[in-house]
Design an enzyme around this catalytic site. Structure first.
Site, mmCIF file in Angstrom:
data_model
loop_
_atom_site.group_PDB
_atom_site.id
_atom_site.type_symbol
_atom_site.label_atom_id
_atom_site.label_comp_id
_atom_site.label_asym_id
_atom_site.label_seq_id
_atom_site.Cartn_x
_atom_site.Cartn_y
_atom_site.Cartn_z
ATOM 1 N N GLY A 37 1.755 -3.260 -0.931
ATOM 2 C CA GLY A 37 1.330 -2.614 0.300
ATOM 3 C C GLY A 37 0.758 -1.245 0.022
ATOM 4 N N GLN A 43 -1.653 7.356 1.751
ATOM 5 C CA GLN A 43 -1.487 7.332 0.291
ATOM 6 C C GLN A 43 -2.797 7.562 -0.446
ATOM 7 O OE1 GLN A 43 0.940 3.499 0.314
ATOM 8 N NE2 GLN A 43 1.813 4.608 -1.420
ATOM 9 N N CYS A 99 7.534 2.606 -4.931
ATOM 10 C CA CYS A 99 6.380 3.026 -4.126
ATOM 11 C C CYS A 99 5.271 3.477 -5.073
ATOM 12 C CB CYS A 99 6.798 4.190 -3.230
ATOM 13 S SG CYS A 99 5.453 4.879 -2.253
ATOM 14 N N LEU A 100 4.036 3.117 -4.753
ATOM 15 C CA LEU A 100 2.902 3.519 -5.600
ATOM 16 C C LEU A 100 2.756 5.036 -5.641
ATOM 17 C CD1 LEU A 100 0.256 0.845 -4.492
ATOM 18 C CD2 LEU A 100 1.596 0.876 -6.615
ATOM 19 N N HIS A 159 8.598 0.034 5.071
ATOM 20 C CA HIS A 159 8.146 0.987 4.050
ATOM 21 C C HIS A 159 6.787 1.592 4.432
ATOM 22 C CE1 HIS A 159 7.819 2.245 -0.328
ATOM 23 N NE2 HIS A 159 6.572 2.377 0.084
ATOM 24 N N GLU A 160 5.844 0.728 4.850
ATOM 25 C CA GLU A 160 4.499 1.221 5.192
ATOM 26 C C GLU A 160 4.512 1.995 6.511
ATOM 27 O OE1 GLU A 160 2.524 1.204 2.805
ATOM 28 O OE2 GLU A 160 3.581 -0.316 1.631
ATOM 29 N N HIS A 206 5.467 5.442 5.794
ATOM 30 C CA HIS A 206 4.355 6.256 5.270
ATOM 31 C C HIS A 206 3.553 6.874 6.416
ATOM 32 C CE1 HIS A 206 4.306 5.949 0.956
ATOM 33 N NE2 HIS A 206 4.367 4.640 0.954
HETATM 34 ZN ZN LIG Z 1 4.981 3.473 -0.597
#
Ligand SMILES: [Zn+2]
Length: 175
Positions: free
Chosen positions: A51, A56, A98-99, A140-141, A144
Site C-alpha cells: 500500500g 508518502q 511501512c515504506l 495503516h493507509e 497516513h
Molecule cells: Zn506506511
C-alpha cells in the site's frame, strides 16, 4: 526515475513533516490527480509494498492505493480517493512495517474487519470490505492520511528503540 510511462517517486521517510500532516480531500479527479494515482501505483509496485498513501510521496491529499497481492492479481488493486471508514470491528495483533519506516517492524493492534468507502479514479463512489491483511492495510493507509505512522501506535521502550535507531541513522546520513 522515469522509464517510459513508469514514474517512480521518492518515498518520504519518518521525520519528514508531510508524513505528520492531516491530508486534505481531493476536490475533483483532474488529469493531475489521475497522473498522481498512476505514479502512486508504479511507486508502490516498485518498492515493493502492499500500500501507499499520497503523503508518502509528498502530496498531502487523501488518496491511497493498496494491492495485497503486490501486482500478482490485477483484481486486487484498490484505489481510494477521499476514503472514510464505514465500519471497523474485531482486533488483530500482527507485525507490521511501512515504506516510510524502512527496516523496522513492530506489532500493532488493528481491526480484523474494515469496510471503507471513497471515490475510484473515475470519481465514482465505491466500497471495499477487508479482513485480515486487507483490514490492516486499510487502517495503516488511513492513518497516513491523518498524519500517523505505525510507530505512533507504539508506547514506551518499543517506540523509543526505533526512534533512537532512526536518529542514529539520520546522524550517520543513512536515513
Ligand atoms: Zn506506511
Amino acid at each position: 526515475m522515469s522509464l517510459g510511462n513508469l514514474v517512480i517517486r521518492p518515498i518520504l521517510k519518518y521525520g519528514d513533516s508531510t508524513l505528520q500532516q492531516k491530508a486534505s480531500n481531493v476536490a475533483a479527479i483532474t488529469p493531475d490527480i489521475d497522473r498522481l494515482i498512476d505514479d502512486m501505483i508504479d511507486t508502490m509496485y516498485a518498492a515493493p509494498g502492499v500500500g501507499l498513501a499520497a503523503p508518502q510521496i509528498g502530496v498531502p491529499f487523501r488518496i491511497f492505493v493498496i494491492d495485497i497481492s503486490i501486482g500478482r492479481d490485477p483484481e486486487s488493486l484498490i484505489i481510494m480517493v477521499n476514503p472514510e471508514f464505514v465500519s471497523r470491528d474485531g482486533m488483530q495483533l500482527e507485525e507490521e512495517g511501512c515504506l516510510s519506516v524502512p527496516g523496522f517492524e513492530a506489532t500493532v493492534v488493528r481491526p480484523m474487519h474494515a469496510v471503507v468507502k471513497g471515490l475510484d479514479r473515475n470519481g465514482r463512489e465505491h466500497e471495499r470490505e477487508g479482513a485480515g491483511l486487507l483490514a490492516r492495510a486499510f487502517q495503516h493507509e488511513m492513518d497516513h492520511l491523518d498524519g500517523k505512522l505505525f510507530i505512533d501506535h507504539l508506547r514506551g521502550i518499543k517506540r523509543d528503540v526505533i526512534v533512537r535507531r532512526i536518529r542514529k541513522l539520520t546522524r550517520a546520513g543513512k536515513w
